[in-house]
Design an enzyme around this catalytic site. Structure first.
Site, short mmCIF file in Angstrom:
data_model
loop_
_atom_site.label_atom_id
_atom_site.label_comp_id
_atom_site.label_asym_id
_atom_site.label_seq_id
_atom_site.Cartn_x
_atom_site.Cartn_y
_atom_site.Cartn_z
CG ASN A 100 -27.32 -2.24 -42.18
OD1 ASN A 100 -27.52 -1.37 -43.00
ND2 ASN A 100 -26.11 -2.56 -41.76
CG ASP A 101 -28.86 -5.15 -45.82
OD1 ASP A 101 -28.01 -4.23 -45.77
OD2 ASP A 101 -28.58 -6.34 -45.84
#
Lengths: 98, 466
Positions: free
Chosen positions: B391-392
């Site tokens: 994600n990040d």
């Protein structure tokens, strides 16, 4: 017996050694290496054993006992997980071969 | 043992410790290359066994203490052996945190024995014992909190206004108690107890507010701290093996911590003292648009007819234990002539190299795995970037959105690929709670589901496309 200044020398040289040893490590081995260094400070076990061996009352025995249990956990657990992780790298490295 | 003089025993013990220390350093050195890595940990293990056996033989304990030592080693060793053998590869980070905390606790226990006994009069030794005990206790309680967070036992990050000042106050109180013990003022057992209680409290208070995404850095930091604590207690006990091994770990761990913090583009102080997750709600404002779903069958066909696919694994892959399935998928695609690569962000997962460990477990060859610098230019030529539970580390906000809490963090440029397929459990934000601009891009399609199940569907779809 380790004299004060000698101890400082040991400290300094060991610090440089640690820095050098890890500075050439590829990123992929960072986790296993953290685990490996985690195992190495399990040497605290010998200190905990010496402390418990010299304990002369119940309080000190209890603390020393806890210390040895924790230290043994650090050493044994650190070894087991490090070896498990590194074994996978060996398998992968062999598979890569022709 | 009475055949040996005290002098001989002393010399033999010190020599064996010297050999152990050398084996530790050589072992760590060998661990720094994949080919020699397993022999490295075995060399270090040999050093540990040698030092332990020599200590058992020569520690000169009373029968009671001797029995206690053996019993304690058996208890701690067996528990750790069983848990270490059983734990899943995906849970390694928290196990390292746990074992590390135990080491810190042991160092604190050594200090406690010295300080409670009152036998130690040497001011230098008292100071060393106190500092080592402090660091060890902080590392102990802090590592346990880190373990609890990664294990999911603590899910909330406790934060409140003025937290830094509370922590500072605890630190100052601890230091005051420590000074009382060292300076030889009336440092009875109550003061020693208060000192350790405060140090333990500080470790908890320091770690509770730190978000899950920062845990790798924190664990690495506590690993280095435990090393230092061990070195300090080594000075107290005149034990060269502890000084050398502890210091080596302390400096190596510090470097490793810096490397990790750097990979996240955050300073260590930032990790420890800024409340990461708190600002993330502000970052959510920047993301507008909707996530577009895709069926596994369509995604599979798209991949089967691609030239080049870059797979980006993240923690979702670890949680779902999908590493073997992913490699199966990759092999299928490679057999079809697709150029498949794996792109690994330095902090993907919960620890640097976490993904590498998992892919290595599945048998993915090294030459297919690239790190951030090697692969980033290649996303532009990739037909598909397959994001699996990451994600990040692929959030383009880190490049462009100054309001994002991860602004400035180096990311994998998955958004440059022609198509992006994201395998994700649901529509929510990731572990760090930050919205991801990648998920709403025009070329992005979401494949919702557990990573293992989703990859399995992809495998079927690729097989079905002939």
């Amino acid at each position: 017996m380790i004299d004060g200044v000698i101890a400082l020398y040991i400290f300094m040289l060991a610090a440089f050694t640690g820095y050098e040893v890890i500075s050439r490590v590829p990123v992929i081995l960072h986790t296993p290496l953290m685990s490996g260094s985690n195992f190495v400070h399990g040497i605290v076990l010998v200190g905990a054993m010496v402390a418990l061996a010299a304990a002369d009352n119940t309080l000190l025995r209890v603390i020393g006992f806890i210390g040895v249990v924790l230290a043994a956990g650090n050493a044994v657990g650190g070894y087991v997980v490090t070896e498990r992780m590194l074994k996978m790298f060996v398998t992968a490295a062999r598979r890569k071969g022709p | 043992m009475n055949v040996l003089s005290a002098q001989t025993i002393q010399t033999l013990t010190q020599l064996s410790y010297l050999i152990a220390a050398a084996l530790f350093i050589l072992g760590l050195k060998r661990m720094s290359s994949p080919v020699t890595a397993v022999s490295g940990v075995r060399w270090a293990g040999l050093g540990m066994v040698l030092a332990t056996l020599v200590t058992i033989a020569f520690m000169g304990a009373s029968p009671l203490n001797f029995a206690l030592v053996i019993a304690a080693i058996a208890i701690g060793g067996i528990i750790a052996w069983v848990s270490g053998k059983r734990v899943a590869m995906t849970d390694m980070p928290q196990m390292i945190a746990l074992y590390n905390g135990m080491g810190g606790g042991a160092a604190a226990a050594i200090a406690a024995v010295e300080l409670y006994s009152g036998n130690e009069q040497n001011v230098v030794h008292l100071t060393m014992a106190t500092i080592g005990g402090f660091i060890g206790a902080v590392s102990f309680s802090g590592s346990l909190i880190a373990f609890a967070k990664l294990q999911g036992l603590i899910t909330k990050s406790v934060r409140f206004g003025g937290q830094k000042f509370v922590n500072l106050a605890i630190l100052l109180v601890t230091a005051a108690f420590g000074f009382m013990m060292v300076s030889g003022m009336h440092a009875g057992p109550p003061i020693v107890s208060a000192f350790f209680a405060c140090a333990l409290l500080l470790g908890i208070a320091m770690t509770l507010p730190i978000g899950g995404a920062d845990m790798p850095v924190v664990i690495s930091l506590y690993n280095a701290l435990t090393g230092l604590a061990v070195a300090f207690e080594g000075f107290v006990l005149d034990n060269a093996a502890m000084i050398i091994a502890g210091t080596v770990v302390g400096s190596a761990g510090t470097l490793l911590t810096q490397l990790m913090a750097k990979a996240m583009n955050r300073s260590l102080g930032n990790v420890l003292f800024s409340n990461f997750g708190e600002t993330s709600t502000a970052g959510a404002v920047g993301v507008t648009g909707t996530q577009k779903a895709i069926e596994a069958s369509d995604a599979g066909v798209m991949m089967a007819y691609s030239q080049k696919i870059i797979i980006v694994p993240g923690y979702g892959l670890a949680v779902a234990q999908a590493q073997h399935k992913v490699w199966e998928l990759a092999q299928l695609l490679i057999d079809r002539g697709v150029n498949v690569r794996f792109a690994i962000h330095p902090v993907a997962g919960r620890m640097p190299g976490h993904m590498n460990v998992l892919l290595a477990e599945a048998g993915v060859p090294y030459d297919l795995i690239s790190d951030l610098d090697e692969i980033n230019a290649e996303f532009e030529t990739a037909d598909v970037a397959l994001i699996i539970g990451a994600n990040d580390v692929v959030n383009p906000d880190a490049r462009s959105n100054k309001g994002s809490p991860i602004y400035g963090m180096p990311i994998l440029n998955a958004d440059k690929a022609k198509n992006v397929i994201v395998i994700k459990r649901g529509q929510g934000t990731g572990f760090s709670g930050i919205d991801n601009a990648l998920f709403v891009l025009d070329q992005t399609r979401m494949l919702y589901g557990d990573a293992q199940a989703a990859v399995n569907q992809l495998i079927q779809a690729v097989k079905a496309s002939g």
